[in-house]
Design an enzyme around this catalytic site. Structure first.
Site, short mmCIF file in Angstrom:
data_model
loop_
_atom_site.label_atom_id
_atom_site.label_comp_id
_atom_site.label_asym_id
_atom_site.label_seq_id
_atom_site.Cartn_x
_atom_site.Cartn_y
_atom_site.Cartn_z
CG HIS A 366 -2.17 -0.74 1.09
ND1 HIS A 366 -3.26 -0.29 0.38
CD2 HIS A 366 -2.52 -1.96 1.55
CE1 HIS A 366 -4.23 -1.19 0.43
NE2 HIS A 366 -3.80 -2.22 1.14
CE LYS A 557 -6.24 13.73 -0.25
NZ LYS A 557 -5.85 12.91 -1.40
NE ARG A 558 -2.44 8.50 6.39
CZ ARG A 558 -1.20 8.37 5.91
NH1 ARG A 558 -0.17 8.80 6.60
NH2 ARG A 558 -0.99 7.80 4.74
CE LYS A 563 -2.29 10.72 2.67
NZ LYS A 563 -2.85 9.94 1.56
CB THR A 665 -10.14 5.16 -1.67
OG1 THR A 665 -9.82 5.49 -0.31
CG2 THR A 665 -9.46 3.85 -2.04
CE LYS A 669 -13.75 6.47 0.27
NZ LYS A 669 -12.81 6.53 1.38
#
Length: 836
Positions: A366, A557-558, A563, A665, A669
């Site tokens: 992952h 998100k985290r 990111k 993901t 969404k």
């Protein structure tokens, strides 16, 4: 009641009258209340037990079917299952949502009010745990014989509070009022050992054997949560393990007056399932993390063997009846544990045990981040798991012989591929163990899998090319469209029918309506409704009024440097500077919404949270800005908050440095709910763009090869700082303390990271990102065109159903077939009594 009445109709029926009686019975008999004393929570519990009764009937029948037909089972091992609230999901999947709403209405209750009483299980951190939950939903919907295994964390992922702009972590005591969905299974308790030493001996038949003399013993008690498929009779099980001591209480020590030591063993043991992801910045934290992983893996494997041996008296058929999926490296110790159980506990010969093990396990990678590929010190292994260290050494010895045999003139490969990393401190490489001990290794997006093969695990790919596959992630449309966006779901079903719920490719039929003015207007009205719902949440929780007519620009998100929430902040500051320089400028109103949690020990991530809130505080109260720009941080982001955020978003921020995000993901969404994506060619963004069309995706930034090339040539972020006036102004304003006037040096670490290193290439991508955001603003002004793009995004998201992902796992990795469950009749007078 007459003697001829079907008990099914009375006990687990779905009719409104039956449900009303069941609600009243459960309130009275389980909660011990009547209507005069019952609280809203009592009514919620009675409602949950009423639904659980109907799940239980199907769960028992499902288990019977799998047992009687000796089904090949999929066992999904994951340290996280971010399952979200279960009540509405279970009502929808059972097909009883409307009947239950009516039953409650006739009983003077409101379903929406009761839904809000449910605690959200904080059993995961982000995408990994949410993916596992989506997979469970898809496996049940596709009628795949399966079980999930994980940890029943007493305190889940922390509850995030924002105070003075800083993240504060509070305990998430989600079990404090009980959990009506789980059933404890103390009869399936298992023993897990830690520490001590090993003793070798020769058994009566002359075989070399090893006995593990453990120092500590912990017991795992399973708790089962039902997982229903959509509109079928399959109810699979999520089995979560809770740790307790072998000896809860030492009476002699207590009697001697040492009250703390009397319960020390209980505390030591129960800490294992106490909290999700303890901070592992300390040796104690690392030790607890490894204990957690081994605990749930050992419990699960012992349980899997117990289930298998009900039908078999040897292990010959084990790989044909058992498929175990390792969700990242957290359960990778399972390779050594299955070997230990087979060899030490069941007397299987090494080579045969190794063949069984390799044919049973499959491993999902992952991450591309080296620091996220788990490594544990050999010394820690020796202390906690001495037998497993011996087994890993033996696996490594035999494996390196294979490497030597295949590459006799390349000794450097041995060091690269060894399960043990040499150096100042020897480390066990868990990804290597998972790879060597599995028959299949898969990435989770096409780009990610290529990077795994060509960079991260290149030597393993060269040696075992047949092992490597791609399985692009997906999301369940039941929760992430049908449940979270009921208005849009109803419109879609009205136009194309409801087959899309289990066959997401059918959304393609929406394309025929893309130019219909009436359909476009209804589409916009629904988005506006969803935006107002989120705006109401923001007003209640943040005290800021935002316009639902502004562009909702969302990044949830985290919080992690790769990111690049920080890049988003740099753009916000750019817009702010533009308005300050020209207060009368015609700027598209924009609400920029952040959400996510930073790991408690992650200094830079927590600094970014503080910067977001400091910028928000400045921007939201500046009269020069007015309603044209608002910045919001949604505290304590989780599944429930996602369910109102994804449907409200106009723009989805998927801006990680290319080559860093495995899949994502959240990107799926957002797009499934009609948001357009601004993103890099990273993770599943690549495939989303291919599916929805390049013209319906806002692309910017360096590609993964360009990132590598720029770093190889000697990346200098100051080059971009010097050459871009807006970027220079943004960085200087952060450095000067403009957003932290009382502490001018507060964000010095952020500026230093940008100016000296900039590992995630924000400075290099800044100009492309800002210019792309200008194109977004221009596009949003043409609402007809924006709506057309939004409809096409939804229509072309069929590939990203987790149903498709699971079918691929079933066909290519697990080799399992669907197995339908016939419900039959529930008869309380005979159920469960035959063996007593």
């Amino acid at each position: 009641m007459t003697g001829h009445m079907h008990v099914e109709d009375d006990r687990t029926g779905m009719e409104v009258g039956t449900l009303k009686r069941a609600l009243a019975d459960n309130l009275y008999c389980i909660q011990g209340k009547d209507e005069y004393f019952a609280t809203a929570y009592d009514y919620y519990m009675a409602l949950a037990y009423t639904v659980r009764d109907r799940l239980t009937h199907r769960r028992i029948k499902t288990a019977q079917t799998y047992f009687e037909r000796d089904a090949k089972m999929v066992y999904y091992l994951s340290a996280e299952f971010l399952i979200g609230r279960l009540l509405i999901n279970n009502l929808i999947n059972l097909g009883m949502y409307d009947q239950m709403r009516q039953a409650l209405k006739e009983s003077g209750l409101n379903l929406d009010d009761l839904l809000e009483r449910e605690e959200e299980p904080g059993l995961g951190n982000g995408g990994l745990g949410r993916l596992a939950a989506c997979f469970l939903d898809s496996m049940a919907t596709l009628e795949i014989p399966a079980m999930g295994y994980g940890i029943r964390y007493e305190f889940g992922i922390f509850r995030q509070l924002i105070a003075n702009g800083w993240q504060h972590e509070c305990p998430d005591n989600w079990l404090r009022f009980g959990n009506p969905w789980e059933i404890a299974r103390p009869d399936y308790i298992v023993e897990v050992k830690f520490g001590g030493h090993t003793e070798a001996f020769t058994d009566d038949e002359g075989n070399y054997r090893v006995h593990w003399m453990a120092r500590n013993t912990v017991y795992g008690t399973p708790y089962d949560t039902p997982v229903p498929g959509y509109r079928n009779n399959t109810v699979n099980t999520l089995r979560l393990w809770s740790a307790r001591a072998g000896e809860d209480f030492n009476f002699q020590v207590f009697d001697a007056g040492d009250y703390t030591q009397a319960v020390a063993e209980k505390t030591f043991s129960e800490n294992i399932s106490k909290v999700l992801y303890p901070n592992d910045n300390t040796p104690q934290g690392k030790e607890l993390r490894l204990k957690q992983e081994y605990f749930f893996v050992s419990c699960s494997l012992q349980d899997i063997i117990r289930l298998y041996l009900r039908k078999h008296d040897n292990f010959d058929a084990f790989p044909d009846k058992v498929a175990i999926q390792l969700n990242d490296t957290h359960p990778a110790i399972g390779v050594a544990e299955l070997m230990r159980l087979l060899i030490d506990e069941h007397g299987v010969e090494w080579n045969y045990a190794w063949d069984i093990t390799r044919r049973t396990f499959a491993y999902t990678n992952h991450t591309l981040l080296a620091e996220a590929l788990e490594k544990w010190s050999v010394n820690l292994f020796r202390k906690l798991l001495p037998r497993h260290l011996e087994i890993i050494y033996e696996i490594n010895y035999k494996f390196l012989d294979e490497v030597r045999s295949k590459y006799p003139d390349e000794p450097e490969r041995l060091a690269c591929m060894s399960l043990i990393q040499e150096g100042h401190e020897q480390m066990v490489r868990m990804a290597h163990l998972a790879c060597v001990g599995s028959h299949t290794v898969n990435g989770v997006a096409a780009l990610h899998t290529e990077l795994v093969k060509q960079e991260l695990m290149h030597d393993f790919y060269e040696m075992f090319p047949e092992k490597f596959q791609n399985k692009t992630n997906g999301i369940t449309p039941r929760r992430w469209l049908l449940m979270s966006n009921p208005a849009l779901s109803s419109l879609i079903t009205e136009k194309i029918g409801d087959s899309w719920i289990t066959n997401l490719d059918d959304l393609r039929r929406l394309e025929e309506f893309v130019h219909h003015a009436d359909f476009q207007q209804r589409w916009r009205d629904i988005k506006q409704f969803n935006k107002q719902r989120l705006a109401d949440h923001i007003l209640r929780n943040n005290g800021i009024e935002v316009s639902p007519h502004s562009l909702f620009d969302v990044q949830i998100k985290r919080i992690h440097e790769y990111k690049r929430q920080l890049l988003n902040v740099l753009h916000v500051i750019t817009l702010y500077h533009r308005m300050k320089a020209n207060p009368g400028m015609d700027m598209l109103p924009r609400t920029v919404i952040f959400g996510g949690k930073a790991a408690p020990g992650y200094f830079m991530a927590k600094m970014v949270v503080k910067l977001i809130n400091s910028v928000a505080d400045m921007v939201n109260h500046d009269p020069d800005v007015g309603d044209r720009l608002k910045v919001i941080f949604l505290a304590n982001y989780g599944v429930a908050l996602g369910e109102i955020s994804y449907p409200a978003a106009d723009l989805s921020e998927q801006i990680s440095t290319a080559g860093k995000e495995a899949s994502g993901t959240g990107n799926m969404k957002f797009a499934l709910n009609g948001a357009l994506t601004i993103g890099t060619l990273d993770g599943a963004n690549v495939e989303i763009r291919e599916e929805v069309g390049a013209e319906n995706f806002f692309l910017f930034g360096l590609t993964a090869p360009e990132v590598l090339e720029m770093k190889a040539k000697g990346y200098n972020p100051q080059h971009f700082y010097q050459g871009d006036e807006e970027l220079r102004q943004v960085v200087d304003s952060i450095r000067s303390g403009y957003f932290s006037p009382k502490e001018p040096d507060l964000f010095r670490a952020i500026v230093d990271a940008l100016m000296h290193g900039d590992e995630y290439m924000l400075m290099a991508d800044y100009r492309a990102y800002v210019d792309c955001q200008d194109r977004v603003s221009q596009a949003y002004r043409n609402q007809d065109e924006w709506t057309r793009m939004s409809i096409l995004n939804v229509a072309r998201m069929g590939k990203f159903s987790s149903d498709r992902t699971i079918r691929e796992y079933c066909n290519d990795i697990w080799h399992v077939q669907p197995m339908s469950v016939t419900l039959g009749e529930y008869r309380s007078e005979t159920a469960g009594l035959r063996r007593i």
